[in-house]
Structures are given as C-alpha cells and as structure tokens.
Design a protein around this motif. Structure first.
Motif, PDB file in Angstrom:
ATOM      1  N   SER A 111      37.531  28.474  46.591  1.00 59.45           N
ATOM      2  CA  SER A 111      37.654  27.577  45.452  1.00 59.45           C
ATOM      3  C   SER A 111      37.744  26.143  45.946  1.00 59.45           C
ATOM      4  O   SER A 111      38.526  25.852  46.857  1.00 59.45           O
ATOM      5  N   GLN A 155      37.183  21.788  44.538  1.00 59.96           N
ATOM      6  CA  GLN A 155      36.989  20.875  43.421  1.00 59.96           C
ATOM      7  C   GLN A 155      35.576  20.309  43.461  1.00 59.96           C
ATOM      8  O   GLN A 155      34.924  20.290  44.505  1.00 59.96           O
ATOM      9  N   ALA A 156      35.139  19.847  42.316  1.00 57.23           N
ATOM     10  CA  ALA A 156      33.812  19.238  42.227  1.00 57.23           C
ATOM     11  C   ALA A 156      33.683  18.122  43.266  1.00 57.23           C
ATOM     12  O   ALA A 156      34.613  17.333  43.465  1.00 57.23           O
ATOM     13  N   THR A 216      29.265  21.346  42.247  1.00 53.61           N
ATOM     14  CA  THR A 216      29.588  21.105  40.840  1.00 53.61           C
ATOM     15  C   THR A 216      30.032  22.428  40.208  1.00 53.61           C
ATOM     16  O   THR A 216      29.771  23.500  40.764  1.00 53.61           O
ATOM     17  N   PRO A 217      30.693  22.354  39.055  1.00 52.25           N
ATOM     18  CA  PRO A 217      31.091  23.605  38.380  1.00 52.25           C
ATOM     19  C   PRO A 217      29.907  24.535  38.112  1.00 52.25           C
ATOM     20  O   PRO A 217      30.095  25.760  38.037  1.00 52.25           O
ATOM     21  N   THR A 258      29.345  27.465  40.447  1.00 54.22           N
ATOM     22  CA  THR A 258      30.253  28.601  40.436  1.00 54.22           C
ATOM     23  C   THR A 258      29.475  29.889  40.225  1.00 54.22           C
ATOM     24  O   THR A 258      28.733  30.028  39.256  1.00 54.22           O
ATOM     25  N   THR A 288      33.934  29.233  43.586  1.00 56.15           N
ATOM     26  CA  THR A 288      34.421  28.683  42.328  1.00 56.15           C
ATOM     27  C   THR A 288      34.640  27.192  42.493  1.00 56.15           C
ATOM     28  O   THR A 288      35.362  26.768  43.397  1.00 56.15           O
ATOM     29  N   VAL A 289      33.996  26.423  41.629  1.00 53.63           N
ATOM     30  CA  VAL A 289      34.104  24.965  41.684  1.00 53.63           C
ATOM     31  C   VAL A 289      34.758  24.492  40.400  1.00 53.63           C
ATOM     32  O   VAL A 289      34.254  24.741  39.307  1.00 53.63           O
ATOM     33  N   SER A 290      35.861  23.803  40.544  1.00 52.93           N
ATOM     34  CA  SER A 290      36.581  23.309  39.373  1.00 52.93           C
ATOM     35  C   SER A 290      36.297  21.828  39.168  1.00 52.93           C
ATOM     36  O   SER A 290      36.062  21.086  40.127  1.00 52.93           O
ATOM     37  N   SER A 291      36.350  21.425  37.904  1.00 53.62           N
ATOM     38  CA  SER A 291      36.044  20.021  37.586  1.00 53.62           C
ATOM     39  C   SER A 291      37.275  19.149  37.694  1.00 53.62           C
ATOM     40  O   SER A 291      38.402  19.625  37.819  1.00 53.62           O
TER      41      SER A 291
END
Length: 126
Positions: A11, A13-14, A87-88, A91, A123-126
């Motif tokens: 995981s 972040q963007a 980027t999200p 994901t 998993t990419v979170s914004s």
C-alpha cells in the motif's frame, strides 16, 4: 512447468513508487516472454508490460507509459516492474505471467500466457 513467484506489492499513497519482482523457476528455457498483468475489482485483467526475454523487446500499456518500467535479470530468472507516480487507478492485483511463444502483435493478450503467478496486491490511496 514454470512456477512464478511475485513479491513487492503493498500500500502506498498517490505519487509513490513500488517495485514488483517475479522469480521464474523450472523450464524457463521454454518461454520467450514474461509480463505483468493487473486486475481491479469488477474489471477485466489487462496487460501492463511485457518483455521478450531473449529478444529484449518491451511493450508497455498506454496507461503505464512514462511511469512504469519493466526489466529483467536473466541470471536470476527475475522480471521487475518498477512503478512510479502511482495513482488510485493503479490499484489492482498484479500478476506475473510467462508465455511460450508470444507474438509481439498480441503482447497484451492474457490468453497467450501459459503460466501465472498467484498475484500480489497493489493499493494506492489518494
């Protein structure tokens, strides 16, 4: 048989980066290409990047161009996917695959790949 083992998912972040690794074993001499595919929930599996392991040809999906890079270490029978500026929308579960006789014009078609890893989640979170 060509067992494939992926690693490196996680995981982030963007804007972050991850590097996926895929180690091939067994009858790797029988394959001519290795690649990465991904599948997001509710979506079809799509080709991300492919490398022809002897010829050196590389193909990258438009969605990944300029951000992802595929490379190989022939001595270690390992293929890498360096993913930058995530980027999200990136994901997905990422799968490593190996093909026996892949043609360049169909590099993106998962039906042409005979061997598959278990997948690793990105998993990419914004």
């Amino acid at each position: 048989q060509v067992p494939l083992m992926e690693s490196g998912g996680g995981s982030v972040q963007a804007g972050g980066s991850l590097r996926l690794s895929c180690v091939a074993s067994g009858s790797t001499y029988s394959t001519n290409a290795m690649g990465w595919f991904r599948q997001a929930p509710g979506k079809e599996r799509e080709g991300v990047a492919v490398i022809f392991t002897t010829a050196g040809w590389i193909f990258i999906a438009d969605s990944a161009k300029g951000r992802f890079r595929i490379s190989q270490d022939n001595a270690e029978n390992t293929v890498y996917l360096q993913m930058n500026s995530l980027t999200p929308e990136d994901t997905a579960k990422y799968y490593c695959a190996a093909a026996i006789s892949l043609y360049r014009t169909r590099w993106w078609d998962d039906k042409n790949f005979a061997y598959w890893g278990q997948g690793t989640q990105v998993t990419v979170s914004s």
